[in-house]
Enzyme design. Structure first.
Site, PDB file in Angstrom:
ATOM      1  N   SER A  19     -48.307 -28.541   5.224  1.00 10.79           N
ATOM      2  CA  SER A  19     -49.132 -29.623   5.778  1.00 10.79           C
ATOM      3  C   SER A  19     -48.345 -30.469   6.778  1.00 10.79           C
ATOM      4  O   SER A  19     -48.915 -30.933   7.778  1.00 10.79           O
ATOM      5  CB  SER A  19     -49.709 -30.502   4.658  1.00 10.79           C
ATOM      6  N   ARG A  34     -34.761 -24.419   0.900  1.00  3.34           N
ATOM      7  CA  ARG A  34     -33.468 -23.761   0.709  1.00  3.34           C
ATOM      8  C   ARG A  34     -32.363 -24.710   1.141  1.00  3.34           C
ATOM      9  O   ARG A  34     -32.494 -25.381   2.177  1.00  3.34           O
ATOM     10  CB  ARG A  34     -33.347 -22.468   1.550  1.00  3.34           C
ATOM     11  N   ASN A  56     -35.198 -33.244   9.163  1.00  6.06           N
ATOM     12  CA  ASN A  56     -35.808 -32.912   7.873  1.00  6.06           C
ATOM     13  C   ASN A  56     -36.660 -34.086   7.419  1.00  6.06           C
ATOM     14  O   ASN A  56     -36.363 -35.235   7.728  1.00  6.06           O
ATOM     15  CB  ASN A  56     -34.716 -32.661   6.825  1.00  6.06           C
ATOM     16  N   HIS A 105     -37.949 -35.852   3.865  1.00  3.45           N
ATOM     17  CA  HIS A 105     -37.624 -35.873   2.442  1.00  3.45           C
ATOM     18  C   HIS A 105     -38.506 -36.918   1.766  1.00  3.45           C
ATOM     19  O   HIS A 105     -38.636 -38.041   2.274  1.00  3.45           O
ATOM     20  CB  HIS A 105     -36.149 -36.202   2.243  1.00  3.45           C
ATOM     21  N   GLU A 115     -46.246 -39.097   5.248  1.00  2.97           N
ATOM     22  CA  GLU A 115     -45.340 -38.099   5.834  1.00  2.97           C
ATOM     23  C   GLU A 115     -45.931 -37.555   7.129  1.00  2.97           C
ATOM     24  O   GLU A 115     -45.236 -37.376   8.132  1.00  2.97           O
ATOM     25  CB  GLU A 115     -45.106 -36.941   4.848  1.00  2.97           C
TER      26      GLU A 115
END
Ligand code: GAR
Length: 197
Positions: free
Chosen positions: A14, A92, A108, A110, A175
């Site tokens: 998403s 990963r 990234n 988080h 997000e």
């Protein structure tokens, strides 16, 4: 010059969809690849529907040989020549060699207010700690897990009756707002943190 963005996913994608849909019009970047370590990731079909090239490097084929997995990941990425890599629910852990290869070009998202709750189970950990607010962070990726420079955060209030699931569900739209906002700035070379709301 328009920046080329590769998005790495492991699941539903998403955040990848939010990023891809934001890269239109006068946006300084365009998606060139969606890459998953899991052939069953739901996001792959969504990316294909959006007309984005997809690829899979299945980590299970490499039997815990991280450097062989990452060599294949690099080979796949290099075909698309990305200027920016966005990890979007990519589950990963990456080695220092890989993060150094893409240093300064990899982001990234988080699901916590870093530096709180690096790693997994962030929503449950915020609840267990009795936090009154929770949130998400977009940061540059370095060798330190969830530890690179912060480029943006979005906050939500924790409700008395929240569970990890309700918290996660309420955070996800934040997000989807935060990551595209950070990417738009980052693609222009602007590192000023985005703070939402
Ligand atoms: C998102 O909540 C993202 O923040 C989280 O995984 C979810 C992926 O959802 N990422 C991490 O936990 C990374 N450590 P999506 O596949 O729907 O974007």
């Amino acid at each position: 010059m328009t920046k080329r963005v590769a998005i790495l996913i492991s699941g539903g994608g998403s955040n990848m969809v939010a990023l891809a849909q934001s890269m239109v019009g006068d946006h300084p970047a365009r998606p060139v690849l969606v890459l998953s370590n899991d052939p069953d990731a739901g996001g792959l079909a969504k990316a294909a529907d959006l007309g984005i090239t997809t690829a899979v490097v299945d980590h299970r084929s490499f039997h815990n040989d991280r450097s062989a997995f990452e060599a294949e990941l690099n080979a796949s990425l290099e075909v698309s020549q990305p200027d920016i890599i966005c990890l979007a629910g990519f589950m990963r852990i990456l080695t220092a060699d890989f993060t150094a290869r893409w240093d300064g070009r990899m982001l990234n998202i988080h699901p916590s207010l870093l530096p709180k709750y690096k790693g997994l189970h962030t929503h449950a950990r915020a609840l267990d700690a009795g936090d009154s607010e929770h949130g998400c962070t977009v940061h540059q990726v370095t060798a330190a897990l969830d530890g690179g420079p912060i480029l943006g955060q979005a906050r939500i209030a924790v409700h008395a009756d929240d569970t990890a699931d309700t918290l996660a569900a309420r955070l996800l739209p934040m997000e989807h707002a935060l990551y595209p906002a950070v990417l738009r700035r980052f693609a222009r070379g602007d590192m000023t943190p985005v703070m939402l709301p």
